[in-house]
Design a protein around this motif. Structure first.
Motif, mmCIF file in Angstrom:
data_model
loop_
_atom_site.group_PDB
_atom_site.id
_atom_site.type_symbol
_atom_site.label_atom_id
_atom_site.label_comp_id
_atom_site.label_asym_id
_atom_site.label_seq_id
_atom_site.Cartn_x
_atom_site.Cartn_y
_atom_site.Cartn_z
ATOM 1 N N CYS A 1 41.283 46.201 39.021
ATOM 2 C CA CYS A 1 41.280 44.727 39.102
ATOM 3 C C CYS A 1 40.115 44.105 39.854
ATOM 4 C CB CYS A 1 42.548 44.244 39.805
ATOM 5 S SG CYS A 1 44.075 44.868 39.131
ATOM 6 N N GLY B 1 44.979 40.815 39.141
ATOM 7 C CA GLY B 1 45.893 41.162 38.048
ATOM 8 C C GLY B 1 45.969 40.089 36.976
ATOM 9 N N PRO C 1 39.840 38.700 35.985
ATOM 10 C CA PRO C 1 38.987 39.839 36.366
ATOM 11 C C PRO C 1 38.082 39.468 37.550
ATOM 12 C CG PRO C 1 38.845 39.413 33.992
ATOM 13 C CD PRO C 1 39.595 38.265 34.598
ATOM 14 N N LEU D 1 47.958 48.220 33.751
ATOM 15 C CA LEU D 1 46.683 47.483 33.740
ATOM 16 C C LEU D 1 45.524 48.402 33.361
ATOM 17 C CD1 LEU D 1 47.139 45.198 36.883
ATOM 18 C CD2 LEU D 1 47.115 44.465 34.485
ATOM 19 N N MET E 1 41.607 44.652 32.144
ATOM 20 C CA MET E 1 41.647 43.271 32.641
ATOM 21 C C MET E 1 41.057 42.268 31.648
ATOM 22 S SD MET E 1 43.376 42.768 35.309
ATOM 23 C CE MET E 1 42.908 41.036 35.392
ATOM 24 N N ARG F 1 43.104 38.991 30.742
ATOM 25 C CA ARG F 1 42.552 37.639 30.924
ATOM 26 C C ARG F 1 42.589 36.860 29.605
ATOM 27 N NH1 ARG F 1 41.657 32.894 33.529
ATOM 28 N NH2 ARG F 1 39.576 32.063 33.135
#
Ligand SMILES: *Cc1c(COP(=O)(O)O)cnc(C)c1O
Length: 406
Positions: free
Chosen positions: A84, A209, A212, A300, A305, A309
């Motif tokens: 992350c 999380g 990014p 994740l 990420m 996003r």
């Protein structure tokens, strides 16, 4: 397709939609729009917790510290950094609450600028950030310079430049504003702080999380963040702190416990800090609290990420579109940035009757958050929230608001 049909097709077109079933409660009709206050648990977490009691704790007992637990805060810190934070290993550790780590990090930054007399912080930041800034300023005999900014649009690099000077020790700021989700320009603001010879300390609680991060590339000095929001660590799971390697030698935090010592088991007369990020640890780390977040980090790692996003932006765009259609006619305003590039993972909708609306929504198993003044806050956790869930929640809000204001 009508606009409503187009909206309803969004879950079937969403490549991340299947992940929602991994979360406990996803099968229920409850609408959960507060994933930025407390993320839902993953189903696999139940097994991890059970297995931990039976194995590492129940069977290994005190040997668990040698097996894995001594290094677990650093190991999980590195995992958060990789998944992350955009940060190389060895700069992140887990422990304490966000509030306590913020205090330790802010004291450490102030200690690295001993000839400076001011802390810059944002006047409308999350309460803990303002209160900790005030108490550290008081304790260290520094002045606080409050940044003023539009509560919806957030803090700009120009505003930071206007209050930052050769007197500034550190600029403390949230990356994503807790009210409106404004997204600060981390690279530019960090550059402004450095241009004045100050350090930049970021609170990542509402971005980790969800948005990014590139802490190393932005040359961030220190950062802290929360793990029970978008990292699904469970209520009160411990926070993390990042400190760039270049600062470790000079990083002195105020709670000098045995676990941050270079060699905890010499039990010597004086505190000698560990050469690395471990020096930010004070006492015995909360191992049980670090279990659940590891399942979210697994997920994740799988999803990435960038995809998280993309879904987050799609969800917030969707929420704004539905709000414009069904709530704006009743006088509700979008109090979050409309430009997705300047917005984090939540959306705030404002109306004087929102406190009553949110209370009534909770009665109907629709759970958003409420923040004064008159803000209904939708926390759209990307992997556990569906587009249909958002529509259903906002349509229920419309019905309730129409009744209340009829
Ligand atoms: C959620 C949040 C915190 C939480 O602090 P705790 O010590 O975990 O209660 C701190 N700062 C910000 C900006 C937050 O959003």
């Amino acid at each position: 397709m009508t606009p409503a049909e187009r909206r309803d097709s969004r879950d079937s077109a969403d490549p991340l939609a299947p992940h929602r079933a991994r979360f406990v409660g996803s099968e229920s009709p409850l609408v959960y729009l507060d994933g930025n206050s407390l993320g839902r648990p993953l189903r696999v977490t139940a097994q991890r917790l059970h297995a931990f009691v039976e194995g590492p704790w129940g069977e290994r007992l005190i040997r668990g510290w040698d097996d894995a637990w001594m290094d677990l805060p650093l190991h999980v810190g590195d995992r958060i950094a990789a998944a992350c934070l955009g940060a190389a290993p060895g700069q992140t550790t887990v422990g304490d609450s966000t509030t306590v780590l913020l205090y330790k990090a802010l004291r450490a930054t102030v200690g690295m600028r001993p000839d400076r007399t001011e802390i810059v912080a944002y006047a409308d930041d999350f309460p803990t950030d303002r209160y900790v800034a005030a108490s550290v300023a008081d304790e260290c005999g520094l002045a606080l310079r409050w940044l003023e900014a539009d509560p919806t649009g957030g803090v700009t690099p120009e505003q930071v430049a206007a209050v930052t000077s050769e007197r500034t020790a550190v600029v403390l700021l949230s990356h994503v504003g807790y009210r409106s989700a404004w997204l600060a320009d981390m690279a530019a603001i960090t550059r402004v702080a450095h241009g004045a010879g100050a350090l930049a300390l970021w609170d990542l609680s509402h971005s980790v999380g969800s948005v990014p991060l590139a802490l190393d590339a932005c040359e961030v000095d220190l950062a802290v963040g929360c793990t029970y929001k978008y990292l699904n660590g469970g209520p009160g799971s411990p926070a993390f702190v990042y400190a760039a390697t270049r600062h470790h030698e000079h990083l002195v935090q105020p709670i000098t416990g045995w676990m941050g010592h270079a060699d905890p088991f010499t039990m010597g007369p004086d505190w000698r800090p560990d050469p690395g990020i471990r020096r930010m640890i004070s006492g015995t780390p909360p191992i049980v609290g670090m279990l659940a977040m590891q399942d979210m980090l697994d997920l994740l790692d799988d999803v990435g990420m960038a995809a998280v996003r993309a879904k987050s932006v799609a969800l917030t765009e969707h929420a704004i579109e539905v709000a414009d259609e069904v709530l704006a006619p009743l006088g509700v305003e979008v109090a979050s940035p409309r430009d997705p590039e300047r917005r984090g993972g939540h959306v705030t909708l404002q109306h004087p009757a929102m406190r009553e609306v949110v209370a009534a929504l909770w009665q109907r198993d629709v759970l958003p958050d409420y923040r004064d003044p008159g803000g209904l806050r939708l926390g759209l956790s990307p992997l556990s929230t569906s587009f249909a869930e958002v529509s259903r929640g906002l349509e229920t809000a419309r019905d309730l608001l129409a009744d209340l204001t009829a």
